[in-house]
Design a protein around this motif. Structure first.
Motif, PDB file in Angstrom:
ATOM      1  N   ARG A  62       0.863  -1.176   0.000  1.00 40.15           N
ATOM      2  CA  ARG A  62       0.000   0.000   0.000  1.00 40.15           C
ATOM      3  C   ARG A  62       0.903   1.230   0.000  1.00 40.15           C
ATOM      4  N   ALA A  63       0.583   2.165  -0.839  1.00 43.70           N
ATOM      5  CA  ALA A  63       1.433   3.343  -0.966  1.00 43.70           C
ATOM      6  C   ALA A  63       1.342   4.256   0.252  1.00 43.70           C
ATOM      7  N   HIS A  64       0.163   4.388   0.824  1.00 46.59           N
ATOM      8  CA  HIS A  64      -0.018   5.359   1.909  1.00 46.59           C
ATOM      9  C   HIS A  64      -0.585   4.738   3.184  1.00 46.59           C
ATOM     10  N   THR A  65      -1.058   3.518   3.080  1.00 49.56           N
ATOM     11  CA  THR A  65      -1.713   2.933   4.253  1.00 49.56           C
ATOM     12  C   THR A  65      -1.108   1.579   4.609  1.00 49.56           C
ATOM     13  N   ALA A  66       0.190   1.459   4.397  1.00 50.57           N
ATOM     14  CA  ALA A  66       0.859   0.181   4.663  1.00 50.57           C
ATOM     15  C   ALA A  66       0.904  -0.111   6.156  1.00 50.57           C
ATOM     16  N   LYS A  67       0.998  -1.398   6.469  1.00 52.32           N
ATOM     17  CA  LYS A  67       0.989  -1.817   7.869  1.00 52.32           C
ATOM     18  C   LYS A  67       2.396  -2.018   8.419  1.00 52.32           C
ATOM     19  N   SER A  68       3.361  -2.169   7.531  1.00 52.85           N
ATOM     20  CA  SER A  68       4.725  -2.381   8.023  1.00 52.85           C
ATOM     21  C   SER A  68       5.726  -1.886   6.992  1.00 52.85           C
ATOM     22  N   ALA A  74       0.651  -5.899   5.384  1.00 55.87           N
ATOM     23  CA  ALA A  74       0.449  -6.813   6.501  1.00 55.87           C
ATOM     24  C   ALA A  74       1.564  -6.597   7.502  1.00 55.87           C
ATOM     25  N   ALA A  75       1.240  -6.794   8.758  1.00 55.30           N
ATOM     26  CA  ALA A  75       2.229  -6.538   9.802  1.00 55.30           C
ATOM     27  C   ALA A  75       3.313  -7.610   9.814  1.00 55.30           C
ATOM     28  N   SER A  76       2.992  -8.783   9.318  1.00 55.42           N
ATOM     29  CA  SER A  76       3.944  -9.880   9.371  1.00 55.42           C
ATOM     30  C   SER A  76       4.339 -10.309   7.970  1.00 55.42           C
ATOM     31  N   GLU A  77       5.606 -10.174   7.684  1.00 59.50           N
ATOM     32  CA  GLU A  77       6.106 -10.614   6.377  1.00 59.50           C
ATOM     33  C   GLU A  77       5.900 -12.117   6.216  1.00 59.50           C
TER      34      GLU A  77
END
Lengths: 400, 361
Positions: A62-68, A74-77
């Motif tokens: 996500r360009a502007h709303t990434a979690k990590s 997503a928070a977990s790769e």
């Protein structure tokens, strides 16, 4: 007018961000995954961005709303990768969690490592060559071999091994060792030294933890395993002669079916096969890898050799040339070592890391406990990623 | 009437009698009470209103008893809304697919991860049975998605590892293995769909090459009717049969939802992107009886809600999304399957949180 201007401005920002993502995500069509594309990763001009990106970026970023970090959504790769490549993954044929490969289409089949057959498989499930992180399907208790009589030039005769076979297990079994997720020691990392030092403590590194992207490039590099030339935190900075960048480039087929019936290295269609009398390529589709791996002044090109060089970018001191079994390396821990370096032009030797070890995880049982790591005194049932129960990998080649 | 009002009325009457006395008239008697016609009309109106209210109440009660739906789902009310979180059911590891029995009392859930299996849960989340492959089918089994026959209630489970579709009755008793008539046809099923006439739809991802991924459409007797989407799809996941013989498919790795009309023509309805209603990695999908389409976006950790149009190829209107990434109530970690019942409930397989979330209207 102001509204229109605002809309246009927003569109411009959006377009710029999208273009940045497309360029940043430049993938290659290694295995047709959602994160790869044919249009990029090649030297050419005039690439049409809309063809190259096709919105693939948004499945993971996500360009502007990434979690990590890395703009992942997503928070977990780990969870993100496993959502396709795990036991719950419905977006890939490789289940690295369970060591399972799905493919019911016509499959190339290597019963003895040299015979190439194409058959319609009767099952949808095969075992991944690298095992799995939580379960694996290696028939570690069913390995077999043949012997033959070999006559040396001086007239001596001896029995040698050939046609080693590790069949797949019927179903996944729990792993007894795994190459993932831990914050441990990167064994053998570092230069040979007279000071006792078993390796790099991963907790002191920047990543601290081995993850999918430590070894694999999620954006692809036109090779099936999409291995990075330099694994994260390997400390490897050597520029191999002939290369412009440091690292070991593992070049195997762009599209490869993992499922075979032999999980010994000879059964790997991308590996050189040693039948004891002849050396052949297991598959005709393997392209000679370039750039080539090297040690010293010798450059060889086999997949196996490159894999050995690649593994030892982290496990440096396991890269042992021939005769290391009788030669003192000078290292306080890794003093005498099994040959782990086939990068000497002797393609028939076949000795390298993946001859005995799997990359992901093994279900080999170790009922007869052994010392786990160099320098340890306690016994362990950890299988150390070995392919065969106990220390059966030794007997696969050596007649004892 | 209050004491004050009573006293005031009595005083007014006494004043009137006193006035008559003062005029020298006959002895005073209380005046006759004349009914006000306006009051009667008012009472009639009230009565009619009560009757209408009772009829309405009865109708609503009957509707509720027949449908067991929340009143917010009453016909005529706005359907363009997202559900709210109700509860979560635990006890299944890494749930992948979910389906609901016709009466809404049972859930059929596939478990993935290292212990793949299929379970039957009651509405409280208690495990009340398993959907086991027949004993003769040894080997590794990986049930993925589940579908329920819209009239018989039979349960269809796609087993990716075995390459089979198993059929069970409502209670989970094995009935048969759905087998193509043409034995040369093999598949590795992901999504499944069954329509009321018994047509079976199988999303086949048996090849590492997505160009071979396809939707197989079988008649109830197993004869292949048609093949859809070959060369177009990339790991098709959910299949939802819709009105007018259309089928909706989540073309997962291509990040889109497509629909095949009755002629087999494919139209892209929803696509990947970062705008409202755009998709990341769509997996599960369900269509409720109000025409709302629920699409699980696995990597966006949300469920997107759309309303379908009159024609299957009409682009669905985005209503909103529910959920977010997390481990708390009403948040997801890689949700996958979704199912709706006829009571306005939406069940979401919240995979990495090891639970089924229940949302509803």
């Amino acid at each position: 007018m102001r509204t229109e201007r605002k809309v246009v401005r927003r569109l411009v920002v959006l377009a710029a961000a999208s273009a940045a993502l497309f360029i940043g995500a430049m993938p290659a069509q290694a295995d047709n995954g959602p994160h790869v594309s044919t249009a990029t990763n090649e030297v050419k001009s005039g690439i049409k961005i809309s063809d190259a990106g096709q919105g693939r970026c948004a499945s993971c970023h996500r360009a502007h709303t990434a979690k990590s970090a890395y703009l992942l959504n997503a928070a977990s790769e780990e969870d993100l990768c496993l959502s396709c490549h795990g036991g719950s993954g419905t977006g890939a044929t490789t289940d690295v969690q369970n060591g399972v490969g799905y493919d019911s289409s016509a499959t190339t089949y290597y019963p003895d490592g040299k015979t190439v057959l194409t058959v319609k498989r009767g099952t949808q499930v095969g075992a991944l060559r690298g095992g799995g992180f939580e379960q694996a399907m290696l028939g570690t208790d069913s390995a077999t071999k043949d012997t033959y009589l070999y006559t040396y030039a001086d007239g001596r005769v001896a029995y040698r091994s050939k046609n080693q076979l590790i069949p797949p297990a019927a179903a996944p079994k729990g792993t007894t060792s795994s190459h993932f997720g831990g914050v441990g020691i990167m064994w053998g990392n570092g230069s040979l030294s007279g000071t006792v030092n078993v390796g790099l403590d991963m907790s002191t590194t920047t990543t601290g933890k081995l993850e999918c992207s430590s070894c694999h490039d999620p954006h692809g590099n036109k090779q099936y395993r999409i291995l990075k030339p330099v694994p994260s935190d390997s400390g490897f900075a050597t520029v191999i002669p002939g290369n412009t960048q440091p690292g070991v480039f593992i070049k195997d087929t762009a599209n490869k079916v993992y499922t075979t019936t032999n999980y010994w290295i000879a059964g790997d269609p991308a590996a050189l096969a040693d039948t004891g009398t002849t050396t052949t390529l297991g598959a005709t589709s393997i392209t000679d890898p370039t750039p080539k791996a090297t040690t010293g002044t010798t450059t060889v090109s086999s997949f196996q050799a490159n894999v050995a060089a690649w593994c030892t970018t982290c496990h440096t001191r396991y890269l042992a040339p021939r005769s290391s079994w009788k030669t003192n390396s000078g290292d306080a821990v890794f003093t005498y070592r099994h040959t782990g370096d086939n990068i000497n032009g002797d393609a028939a030797s076949n000795r390298n890391c993946i001859q005995c070890h799997v990359a992901h995880g093994s279900n080999a049982a170790m009922p007869n406990s052994a010392v786990e790591n160099p320098g340890d005194t306690a016994l362990s049932t950890d299988s150390r990623l070995l392919r065969v129960d106990d220390r059966g990998v030794c007997v696969m080649c050596h007649n004892v | 009437m209050t004491d004050i009002q009573t006293t005031a009325t009595q005083e007014a009457g006494e004043d009137l009698l006193q006035e008559l006395d003062d005029l020298g008239g006959p002895p005073a008697t209380p005046p006759a009470v004349v009914e006000d016609p306006r009051g009667r009309r008012r009472r009639r109106i009230i009565a009619w209103l009560l009757v209408v209210a009772l009829v309405l109440f009865g109708a609503v009660a009957a509707w509720y008893l027949l449908n067991r739906k929340p009143l917010s789902e009453l016909p005529g009310l706005d359907v363009d809304k997202v559900p709210t979180y109700k509860t979560a059911l635990y006890g299944v590891e890494k749930p992948l697919g979910v389906a609901v029995s016709l009466d809404g009392s049972l859930l059929y859930v596939t478990q993935s991860g290292t212990k793949p299996a299929a379970f039957i849960l009651d509405r409280d989340g208690n495990s009340v049975g398993r959907l086991k492959p027949p004993a003769a089918d040894k080997g590794y089994h990986v049930p993925v998605y589940v579908a329920v026959h819209p009239t018989s209630g039979d349960v269809y489970v796609g087993d990716r590892a075995a390459g089979k579709v198993y059929v069970y009755d409502r209670a989970g008793t094995y009935r048969s293995t759905f087998t193509p008539k043409d034995k040369k046809i093999t598949f590795s099923p992901l999504g499944l769909g069954v329509s009321a006439d018994g047509t079976v739809y199988v999303a086949d991802a048996s090849s590492a090459e997505p160009k071979n991924h396809r939707i197989l459409v079988f008649a109830p007797d197993g004869s292949l009717v048609k093949t859809l989407g070959k060369g177009e799809l990339n790991y098709p996941n959910a299949i939802v049969p819709g009105a007018q013989d259309a089928i909706y498919v989540t073309d997962s790795n291509n990040g889109r939802v497509v629909v095949f009309d009755s002629t087999g023509a494919m139209t892209t309805l929803l696509a990947r992107g970062i705008g409202d209603g755009d998709l990341g990695l769509p997996r599960g999908m369900a269509l409720d009886d109000q025409g709302r389409l629920f699409v699980v976006d696995t990597t966006d950790q949300q469920v997107r809600v759309f309303t379908t149009g009159a024609m299957p190829t009409d682009h669905p209107a985005y209503v909103g999304s529910f959920g977010d990434q997390g481990r708390e109530d009403a948040t997801f970690l890689f949700p996958n399957g979704v199912a709706t019942d006829t009571r306005g409930r939406v069940y979401v397989a919240d995979r990495e949180n090891n639970r089924i979330q229940v949302w509803g209207y």
